[in-house]
Design a protein around this motif. Structure first.
Motif, PDB file in Angstrom:
ATOM      1  N   ARG A 150      74.164  51.800 -48.998  1.00  0.00           N
ATOM      2  CA  ARG A 150      74.322  50.637 -48.124  1.00  0.00           C
ATOM      3  C   ARG A 150      75.727  50.062 -48.244  1.00  0.00           C
ATOM      4  O   ARG A 150      76.344  49.677 -47.268  1.00  0.00           O
ATOM      5  CB  ARG A 150      73.283  49.571 -48.452  1.00  0.00           C
ATOM      6  N   PHE A 151      76.245  50.018 -49.480  1.00  0.00           N
ATOM      7  CA  PHE A 151      77.587  49.491 -49.714  1.00  0.00           C
ATOM      8  C   PHE A 151      78.624  50.334 -48.986  1.00  0.00           C
ATOM      9  O   PHE A 151      79.509  49.811 -48.312  1.00  0.00           O
ATOM     10  CB  PHE A 151      77.875  49.454 -51.215  1.00  0.00           C
ATOM     11  N   ILE A 152      78.525  51.653 -49.102  1.00  0.00           N
ATOM     12  CA  ILE A 152      79.476  52.544 -48.436  1.00  0.00           C
ATOM     13  C   ILE A 152      79.335  52.434 -46.924  1.00  0.00           C
ATOM     14  O   ILE A 152      80.317  52.373 -46.193  1.00  0.00           O
ATOM     15  CB  ILE A 152      79.296  53.999 -48.914  1.00  0.00           C
ATOM     16  N   ALA A 153      78.108  52.362 -46.429  1.00  0.00           N
ATOM     17  CA  ALA A 153      77.878  52.314 -44.986  1.00  0.00           C
ATOM     18  C   ALA A 153      78.347  51.000 -44.368  1.00  0.00           C
ATOM     19  O   ALA A 153      78.741  50.969 -43.204  1.00  0.00           O
ATOM     20  CB  ALA A 153      76.401  52.528 -44.694  1.00  0.00           C
ATOM     21  N   ASN A 154      78.331  49.901 -45.117  1.00  0.00           N
ATOM     22  CA  ASN A 154      78.713  48.598 -44.572  1.00  0.00           C
ATOM     23  C   ASN A 154      80.204  48.302 -44.703  1.00  0.00           C
ATOM     24  O   ASN A 154      80.645  47.227 -44.334  1.00  0.00           O
ATOM     25  CB  ASN A 154      77.906  47.487 -45.248  1.00  0.00           C
ATOM     26  N   ALA A 155      80.977  49.209 -45.232  1.00  0.00           N
ATOM     27  CA  ALA A 155      82.423  49.009 -45.371  1.00  0.00           C
ATOM     28  C   ALA A 155      83.104  49.237 -44.016  1.00  0.00           C
ATOM     29  O   ALA A 155      82.484  49.677 -43.049  1.00  0.00           O
ATOM     30  CB  ALA A 155      82.970  49.983 -46.414  1.00  0.00           C
ATOM     31  N   TRP A 156      84.397  48.942 -43.947  1.00  0.00           N
ATOM     32  CA  TRP A 156      85.170  49.118 -42.710  1.00  0.00           C
ATOM     33  C   TRP A 156      85.247  50.589 -42.339  1.00  0.00           C
ATOM     34  O   TRP A 156      85.556  51.438 -43.169  1.00  0.00           O
ATOM     35  CB  TRP A 156      86.581  48.582 -42.907  1.00  0.00           C
ATOM     36  N   MET A 157      85.020  50.891 -41.079  1.00  0.00           N
ATOM     37  CA  MET A 157      85.065  52.258 -40.573  1.00  0.00           C
ATOM     38  C   MET A 157      86.511  52.663 -40.316  1.00  0.00           C
ATOM     39  O   MET A 157      87.258  51.962 -39.633  1.00  0.00           O
ATOM     40  CB  MET A 157      84.273  52.346 -39.271  1.00  0.00           C
TER      41      MET A 157
ATOM     42  N   GLN B 139      77.646  64.658 -38.537  1.00  0.00           N
ATOM     43  CA  GLN B 139      78.404  63.425 -38.340  1.00  0.00           C
ATOM     44  C   GLN B 139      79.171  63.127 -39.618  1.00  0.00           C
ATOM     45  O   GLN B 139      78.609  63.170 -40.714  1.00  0.00           O
ATOM     46  CB  GLN B 139      77.473  62.261 -38.006  1.00  0.00           C
ATOM     47  N   LEU B 140      80.443  62.808 -39.466  1.00  0.00           N
ATOM     48  CA  LEU B 140      81.312  62.454 -40.581  1.00  0.00           C
ATOM     49  C   LEU B 140      81.781  61.025 -40.377  1.00  0.00           C
ATOM     50  O   LEU B 140      82.353  60.699 -39.331  1.00  0.00           O
ATOM     51  CB  LEU B 140      82.516  63.400 -40.633  1.00  0.00           C
ATOM     52  N   LEU B 141      81.513  60.157 -41.358  1.00  0.00           N
ATOM     53  CA  LEU B 141      81.969  58.770 -41.320  1.00  0.00           C
ATOM     54  C   LEU B 141      82.847  58.531 -42.537  1.00  0.00           C
ATOM     55  O   LEU B 141      82.418  58.771 -43.664  1.00  0.00           O
ATOM     56  CB  LEU B 141      80.785  57.803 -41.368  1.00  0.00           C
ATOM     57  N   VAL B 142      84.063  58.064 -42.314  1.00  0.00           N
ATOM     58  CA  VAL B 142      84.955  57.712 -43.408  1.00  0.00           C
ATOM     59  C   VAL B 142      85.128  56.204 -43.358  1.00  0.00           C
ATOM     60  O   VAL B 142      85.551  55.658 -42.340  1.00  0.00           O
ATOM     61  CB  VAL B 142      86.325  58.417 -43.292  1.00  0.00           C
ATOM     62  N   THR B 143      84.778  55.540 -44.454  1.00  0.00           N
ATOM     63  CA  THR B 143      84.906  54.089 -44.548  1.00  0.00           C
ATOM     64  C   THR B 143      85.920  53.755 -45.635  1.00  0.00           C
ATOM     65  O   THR B 143      86.403  54.637 -46.332  1.00  0.00           O
ATOM     66  CB  THR B 143      83.555  53.431 -44.874  1.00  0.00           C
ATOM     67  N   THR B 144      86.189  52.481 -45.791  1.00  0.00           N
ATOM     68  CA  THR B 144      87.127  52.053 -46.828  1.00  0.00           C
ATOM     69  C   THR B 144      86.563  52.277 -48.225  1.00  0.00           C
ATOM     70  O   THR B 144      87.312  52.305 -49.193  1.00  0.00           O
ATOM     71  CB  THR B 144      87.480  50.567 -46.663  1.00  0.00           C
ATOM     72  N   GLU B 145      85.263  52.464 -48.336  1.00  0.00           N
ATOM     73  CA  GLU B 145      84.629  52.637 -49.642  1.00  0.00           C
ATOM     74  C   GLU B 145      84.163  54.058 -49.927  1.00  0.00           C
ATOM     75  O   GLU B 145      83.784  54.366 -51.047  1.00  0.00           O
ATOM     76  CB  GLU B 145      83.439  51.686 -49.780  1.00  0.00           C
ATOM     77  N   GLY B 146      84.140  54.939 -48.930  1.00  0.00           N
ATOM     78  CA  GLY B 146      83.683  56.293 -49.182  1.00  0.00           C
ATOM     79  C   GLY B 146      83.438  57.065 -47.908  1.00  0.00           C
ATOM     80  O   GLY B 146      83.856  56.670 -46.818  1.00  0.00           O
ATOM     81  N   VAL B 147      82.737  58.187 -48.060  1.00  0.00           N
ATOM     82  CA  VAL B 147      82.458  59.088 -46.945  1.00  0.00           C
ATOM     83  C   VAL B 147      80.948  59.280 -46.845  1.00  0.00           C
ATOM     84  O   VAL B 147      80.265  59.444 -47.855  1.00  0.00           O
ATOM     85  CB  VAL B 147      83.150  60.453 -47.161  1.00  0.00           C
TER      86      VAL B 147
ATOM     87  N   TRP C  88      74.636  62.553 -47.214  1.00  0.00           N
ATOM     88  CA  TRP C  88      75.323  62.405 -48.492  1.00  0.00           C
ATOM     89  C   TRP C  88      76.231  61.197 -48.355  1.00  0.00           C
ATOM     90  O   TRP C  88      76.930  61.048 -47.361  1.00  0.00           O
ATOM     91  CB  TRP C  88      76.201  63.603 -48.823  1.00  0.00           C
ATOM     92  N   ALA C  89      76.259  60.352 -49.358  1.00  0.00           N
ATOM     93  CA  ALA C  89      77.191  59.228 -49.409  1.00  0.00           C
ATOM     94  C   ALA C  89      78.023  59.404 -50.672  1.00  0.00           C
ATOM     95  O   ALA C  89      77.498  59.406 -51.779  1.00  0.00           O
ATOM     96  CB  ALA C  89      76.437  57.904 -49.432  1.00  0.00           C
ATOM     97  N   ILE C  90      79.316  59.593 -50.491  1.00  0.00           N
ATOM     98  CA  ILE C  90      80.230  59.875 -51.599  1.00  0.00           C
ATOM     99  C   ILE C  90      81.238  58.738 -51.710  1.00  0.00           C
ATOM    100  O   ILE C  90      81.863  58.352 -50.716  1.00  0.00           O
ATOM    101  CB  ILE C  90      80.994  61.205 -51.365  1.00  0.00           C
ATOM    102  N   ALA C  91      81.426  58.205 -52.902  1.00  0.00           N
ATOM    103  CA  ALA C  91      82.413  57.146 -53.126  1.00  0.00           C
ATOM    104  C   ALA C  91      83.824  57.684 -52.870  1.00  0.00           C
ATOM    105  O   ALA C  91      84.103  58.871 -53.075  1.00  0.00           O
ATOM    106  CB  ALA C  91      82.305  56.616 -54.546  1.00  0.00           C
ATOM    107  N   ARG C  92      84.716  56.801 -52.435  1.00  0.00           N
ATOM    108  CA  ARG C  92      86.085  57.192 -52.056  1.00  0.00           C
ATOM    109  C   ARG C  92      86.808  57.939 -53.169  1.00  0.00           C
ATOM    110  O   ARG C  92      87.507  58.920 -52.931  1.00  0.00           O
ATOM    111  CB  ARG C  92      86.864  55.920 -51.677  1.00  0.00           C
ATOM    112  N   GLU C  93      86.605  57.507 -54.406  1.00  0.00           N
ATOM    113  CA  GLU C  93      87.307  58.129 -55.533  1.00  0.00           C
ATOM    114  C   GLU C  93      86.833  59.560 -55.810  1.00  0.00           C
ATOM    115  O   GLU C  93      87.562  60.355 -56.389  1.00  0.00           O
ATOM    116  CB  GLU C  93      87.122  57.303 -56.810  1.00  0.00           C
ATOM    117  N   ASP C  94      85.610  59.880 -55.405  1.00  0.00           N
ATOM    118  CA  ASP C  94      85.016  61.178 -55.724  1.00  0.00           C
ATOM    119  C   ASP C  94      85.106  62.203 -54.601  1.00  0.00           C
ATOM    120  O   ASP C  94      84.692  63.342 -54.771  1.00  0.00           O
ATOM    121  CB  ASP C  94      83.537  60.991 -56.095  1.00  0.00           C
ATOM    122  N   VAL C  95      85.626  61.803 -53.445  1.00  0.00           N
ATOM    123  CA  VAL C  95      85.593  62.668 -52.267  1.00  0.00           C
ATOM    124  C   VAL C  95      86.382  63.958 -52.478  1.00  0.00           C
ATOM    125  O   VAL C  95      85.891  65.054 -52.199  1.00  0.00           O
ATOM    126  CB  VAL C  95      86.113  61.906 -51.026  1.00  0.00           C
ATOM    127  N   GLU C  96      87.593  63.856 -52.976  1.00  0.00           N
ATOM    128  CA  GLU C  96      88.452  65.042 -53.120  1.00  0.00           C
ATOM    129  C   GLU C  96      87.858  66.054 -54.098  1.00  0.00           C
ATOM    130  O   GLU C  96      88.040  67.259 -53.938  1.00  0.00           O
ATOM    131  CB  GLU C  96      89.844  64.624 -53.569  1.00  0.00           C
TER     132      GLU C  96
END
Length: 142
Positions: free
Chosen positions: A16-23, A40-48, A68-76
């Motif tokens: 929910r936190f990742i999904a509610n961040a800025w797109m 569908q690929l969504l990249v937000t300020t908090e993750g993917v 899958w919801a991946i935090a921004r720091e773990d995406v790479e």
């Protein structure tokens, strides 16, 4: 490995936190042949967030959508996600996702040169020098 009730709650809160961040970016499309899956690929300020809908031509197949919801720091470092993004949308999109997640995307370098010249014409000499110092690829504009 089955998640406990507490782990499921934490995972749902994180999603929910990742999904509610800025797109920052959204991309949808069909996976390459022979797959018929829709992604569908969504990249937000908090993750993917990576969502997929499996399409099966078999009548008896029961297929559910996945996410899958991946935090921004773990995406790479997430090879599974990066492989799916590259397979579905290509290497350019994969690189763009990495840049967005590292917050190292340079939007000025993507503007047309004519527009950059117009922007530079409104700047003072000191600002142009600062601009050149910060953005080396734009030296040929000024």
């Amino acid at each position: 490995m089955e998640l406990t009730a507490e782990q499921r709650k934490i995972e749902q809160r994180r999603r929910r936190f990742i999904a509610n961040a800025w797109m920052l970016m959204e991309k949808t499309g069909q996976a390459p042949a022979p797959s018929k899956d829709y992604c569908q690929l969504l990249v937000t300020t908090e993750g993917v967030i990576w969502r997929w809908w499996r399409i099966s031509l078999r009548r008896s197949a029961v297929v559910y959508p996945g996410e899958w919801a991946i935090a921004r720091e773990d995406v790479e470092d997430d090879e599974r996600l990066m492989g799916e993004v590259e397979r579905t949308f290509g290497a350019d999109t994969k690189d763009q996702v990495i840049h967005l997640c590292n917050r190292s995307n340079d939007y000025l370098s993507k503007l047309p040169q004519k527009l950059l010249v117009q922007i530079a014409s409104f700047l003072s000499l000191e600002d142009v020098i600062a601009w050149l110092t910060a953005l080396r690829p734009l030296e040929d504009v000024v």
